[in-house]
Design a protein around this motif. Sequence first.
Motif, PDB file in Angstrom:
ATOM      1  N   LEU A 155       0.908  -1.230  -0.146  1.00  0.00           N
ATOM      2  CA  LEU A 155      -0.051  -0.045   0.102  1.00  0.00           C
ATOM      3  C   LEU A 155       0.843   1.244   0.048  1.00  0.00           C
ATOM      4  N   THR A 164       1.054   5.132   1.070  1.00  0.00           N
ATOM      5  CA  THR A 164       0.433   6.192   1.846  1.00  0.00           C
ATOM      6  C   THR A 164       1.167   7.442   1.492  1.00  0.00           C
ATOM      7  N   GLU A 181      -4.028   6.191   2.485  1.00  0.00           N
ATOM      8  CA  GLU A 181      -3.874   5.325   1.613  1.00  0.00           C
ATOM      9  C   GLU A 181      -3.933   6.174   0.493  1.00  0.00           C
ATOM     10  N   ARG A 182      -2.998   5.834  -0.735  1.00  0.00           N
ATOM     11  CA  ARG A 182      -3.053   6.514  -2.061  1.00  0.00           C
ATOM     12  C   ARG A 182      -3.100   5.570  -3.105  1.00  0.00           C
ATOM     13  N   GLY A 183      -2.972   4.357  -2.770  1.00  0.00           N
ATOM     14  CA  GLY A 183      -2.882   3.357  -4.053  1.00  0.00           C
ATOM     15  C   GLY A 183      -1.974   2.217  -3.337  1.00  0.00           C
ATOM     16  N   PHE A 184      -1.583   1.456  -4.627  1.00  0.00           N
ATOM     17  CA  PHE A 184      -0.751   0.245  -4.177  1.00  0.00           C
ATOM     18  C   PHE A 184       0.557   0.140  -5.304  1.00  0.00           C
ATOM     19  N   TYR A 220       2.909  -7.778  -2.755  1.00  0.00           N
ATOM     20  CA  TYR A 220       1.352  -7.632  -3.368  1.00  0.00           C
ATOM     21  C   TYR A 220       1.314  -9.007  -4.035  1.00  0.00           C
TER      22      TYR A 220
END
Length: 223
Positions: free
Chosen positions: A199, A201, A207-210, A216
């Motif tokens: 993730l 951040t 959280e801004r995405g991954f 993952y």
Amino acid sequence: MNRERMEYFRKLLLLEKRELLNQMKRNNRFGLNNPEQDHELSSLDNHPADTATELFEREKDLALFYQAESYLDEIDLALSRIEQGIYGLCEECGRPISEERLEVIPTARFCLEHQREVRDEVPKGRPIEEEALDPPYGTKEKVRREQAGTDDEDIWQMVEHFGTSDTPLTYGRGIEEYQDMVVENDEPVGYVDETEGFLVTDLYGRERGFVRNRAYEEYMDQP
Ligand SMILES: [Zn+2]
């Protein structure tokens, strides 16, 4: 203790002393006077195991010798106490030591009660600082073990990955690979929650995405 009994114990002690001295003479002060035990011409040979055996024998001889010597000192002490007429009295409380006890241990210096105290004087406690340390280093009660911060176990896991002297045999059956031996080897390194591994951040923790990294992939591969 009357004169007669005192004389009896004196003879007992002298007998014990003579036997001990004979024994020491017989085996050449427990082999300490022998230049070498294993009959090699030199100890500087190509067999380190021989040297180890020799060393072990020496140490054993030395231990036996010291044991015999300190027993000899105890006998002499008891004999001098007979000379002074205080043999058989506890050195702590001055009460007579039971003659049954003296029959078995003619060199006894304390009554049964005080012998126990003398023996218990040997420190057997743990260092006091351990009371303030968390397990496994200390005896402090286990509090909140499952904290997220880096603890001693994490540190151990980190260095353990560089290898230890343990082999799969150390753990018996059920260990297939070296990797299986380390503590919680499937635990992520560098983060606590699995999703933290991919993730993204921002500075404020939102959280801004991954990212599609290994963490993952592993997370998605789980059944
Ligand atoms: Zn006593």
